[in-house]
Enzyme design. Structure first.
Site, PDB file in Angstrom:
ATOM      1  N   CYS A 148       0.846  -1.196   0.000  1.00 33.67           N
ATOM      2  CA  CYS A 148       0.000   0.000   0.000  1.00 33.67           C
ATOM      3  C   CYS A 148       0.883   1.249   0.000  1.00 33.67           C
ATOM      4  O   CYS A 148       1.983   1.248   0.552  1.00 33.67           O
ATOM      5  CB  CYS A 148      -0.911   0.001   1.221  1.00 33.67           C
ATOM      6  N   ASP A 173       0.429   3.767   1.681  1.00 33.16           N
ATOM      7  CA  ASP A 173       0.405   4.349   3.031  1.00 33.16           C
ATOM      8  C   ASP A 173       1.825   4.604   3.547  1.00 33.16           C
ATOM      9  O   ASP A 173       2.678   3.712   3.512  1.00 33.16           O
ATOM     10  CB  ASP A 173      -0.347   3.389   3.964  1.00 33.16           C
ATOM     11  N   ARG A 180       3.018   4.685   6.337  1.00 36.57           N
ATOM     12  CA  ARG A 180       3.442   3.927   7.519  1.00 36.57           C
ATOM     13  C   ARG A 180       3.923   2.517   7.187  1.00 36.57           C
ATOM     14  O   ARG A 180       4.285   1.763   8.082  1.00 36.57           O
ATOM     15  CB  ARG A 180       2.273   3.843   8.516  1.00 36.57           C
ATOM     16  N   HIS A 222      -2.336  -3.978   5.067  1.00 36.41           N
ATOM     17  CA  HIS A 222      -2.158  -3.554   6.469  1.00 36.41           C
ATOM     18  C   HIS A 222      -3.497  -3.239   7.112  1.00 36.41           C
ATOM     19  O   HIS A 222      -4.446  -2.832   6.440  1.00 36.41           O
ATOM     20  CB  HIS A 222      -1.211  -2.352   6.553  1.00 36.41           C
ATOM     21  N   CYS A 277      -6.216   0.214   6.843  1.00 34.97           N
ATOM     22  CA  CYS A 277      -5.968   0.758   5.496  1.00 34.97           C
ATOM     23  C   CYS A 277      -7.113   1.695   5.090  1.00 34.97           C
ATOM     24  O   CYS A 277      -8.283   1.300   5.077  1.00 34.97           O
ATOM     25  CB  CYS A 277      -5.840  -0.388   4.496  1.00 34.97           C
TER      26      CYS A 277
HETATM   27 ZN   LIG Z   1      -3.437   1.206   2.961  1.00 33.87          ZN
END
Ligand SMILES: [Zn+2]
Length: 218
Positions: free
Chosen positions: A42, A44, A46, A98, A101
């Protein structure tokens, strides 16, 4: 405002530290790459592939998009996959989702988010496939977590449907493809136990033969 300057400063410190640990680090990397792993994760912030796996530049070939999707008409993903599998000959392809999400969460609602709705619809298809199981989970966070896991599992299956993966399995019995989930609250990666290295679990309609046929007969 000066965040971007901090990044450049951070880079200088990082280079110094790397050279202190290994004076030949960059010289070696400049000669080429031979990563054994392709990571589909992803976007993202993090979930950075190298950092959470304790690996270095050169170790993992990476593709990231919203909600770690394997969309079979996505030329970006397909180009990365083909290069990693056919040229770099990676041994493993990991789809890593994750918990928490944002893409998966948005796909579970009926809100309109704009352009991204067209991307989120692929995730909604996963919900439809597993609606009975997901609807039966009353706790919303648990349902969201399971949805994120099922999304990863479906993307692993979607990888196995590509001619890129099937051709590689035919010629060298690799790569292994895996589904992982990352918990941003603990930093722990978990293997979802859905690894594949053959098309034995794939419905036969998705099997492709080794020979390319010219023309679709239309
Ligand atoms: Zn995500």
């Amino acid at each position: 405002m000066d965040t971007y300057k901090e990044l450049l400063k951070g880079n200088k410190l990082w280079v110094q530290e790397k050279l202190r640990q290994d004076p030949k680090f960059f010289e070696r990397l400049s000669k080429g790459q031979s990563p054994e792993v392709l990571w589909i994760g992803c976007s993202d912030s993090r979930v950075p592939a190298n950092e959470i796996t304790g690996t270095n530049p050169g170790d993992i070939f990476v593709h990231r998009n919203i909600a770690n999707m394997v969309v079979h008409s996505d030329m970006n993903m397909l180009s990365v996959l083909d290069y990693a599998v056919s040229i770099l000959k990676v041994k493993h392809v990991i789809v890593c989702g994750h918990y928490g999400c944002g893409g998966v969460k948005a796909a579970m609602t009926n809100e309109q988010y704009g352009l991204v709705d067209n991307w989120l619809r692929h995730i909604k298809d996963v919900y439809r496939l597993h609606q009975e199981e997901l609807d039966s989970i009353t706790d919303e966070e648990q349902r969201l977590n399971r949805f994120a896991e099922l999304n990863v599992i479906e993307q692993v299956f979607d990888l196995s449907k590509t001619s890129i993966i099937q051709n590689a399995w035919r010629s060298r019995s690799l790569p292994m493809i895996h589904g992982w989930i990352y918990d941003v609250a603990t930093g722990i990666l978990q293997d979802l136990g859905v690894s594949l290295h053959s098309k034995s679990k794939l419905p036969s309609i998705y099997n492709v033969t080794g020979k390319v046929v010219a023309g679709l007969g239309v």
